[in-house]
Design an enzyme around this catalytic site. Sequence first.
Site, PDB file in Angstrom:
ATOM      1  N   SER A 139       0.520  -1.090  -0.135  1.00  0.00           N
ATOM      2  CA  SER A 139      -0.173  -0.065  -0.137  1.00  0.00           C
ATOM      3  C   SER A 139       1.048   1.066  -0.073  1.00  0.00           C
ATOM      4  CB  SER A 139      -1.237   0.224   1.662  1.00  0.00           C
ATOM      5  OG  SER A 139      -1.445   1.651   1.199  1.00  0.00           O
ATOM      6  N   TYR A 152      -2.263   0.128  11.073  1.00  0.00           N
ATOM      7  CA  TYR A 152      -2.022  -0.682   9.411  1.00  0.00           C
ATOM      8  C   TYR A 152      -0.896  -0.423   8.714  1.00  0.00           C
ATOM      9  CZ  TYR A 152      -3.560  -0.818   4.132  1.00  0.00           C
ATOM     10  OH  TYR A 152      -4.085  -1.133   3.239  1.00  0.00           O
TER      11      TYR A 152
END
Length: 245
Positions: A139, A152
């Site tokens: 990501s 995250y």
Amino acid sequence: MGNTLEGKVVLVTGASSGIGEATALALSAEGALVAAGARRVDRLESLVHKAPGELLALDLDVTDQDSVRAAVAKTVERFGALDILVNNAGVMLTGPIAGADTTEWTRMVETNLLGSMYTVHAALPYLLERKGTVLQVSSTSGRFASAYGGVYAATKFGVTAFSESLRQEVTAQGVRVVVIEPGFVATELADHITDPPTRAAAQEMAASMRTLQPEDIANAVVYAVTQPQHVAVNEILIRPTDQTP
């Protein structure tokens, strides 16, 4: 032109929706034999019918090492080998660190980080045998941490670090390691955020731009895995044009 994937065997994790589903279909369209794993097996049944080529649906929970090993074994049993691993399973349960439900932290670390590590560990002997490819879906959060995305981001930074170590260990043996870092993609990922303000902010941000589609990431995967054997595309950062951070 890159190599065709005709007859290549691919295992895709987190294949029941979003990037995983689009990638499984795109690789199937390129001639690959695809094993698609996910916890939501019912969703994989429709994927079997949608796929242009042969697709094996696997009940796979990446947080469970036995499940991971069984999925790899079933893939090799069915198709005779494993050439490409697409490590895509992930959860994004963002929110403030203060007052967080830490069981969500555990879930993210177990799925995004340990899950991808377990899958690499189980698949690696086969990939070494075939001079295959490990493709990690990370990501933009694997490069840039932001408020409300601490854990995250930590898991995705971890994926990047693990992938670079892996690359250094196996590249001389012909195994290529690819990290793809998508920005905002129109998937279900943000729908699972339990913190209401953070979920609203994510949805608002997504609505403010032309988000990437899962197929855009699938195209990047196809590009990376179809390069000639001497070319290793190690990292692709791919954002919507409208995304600033």
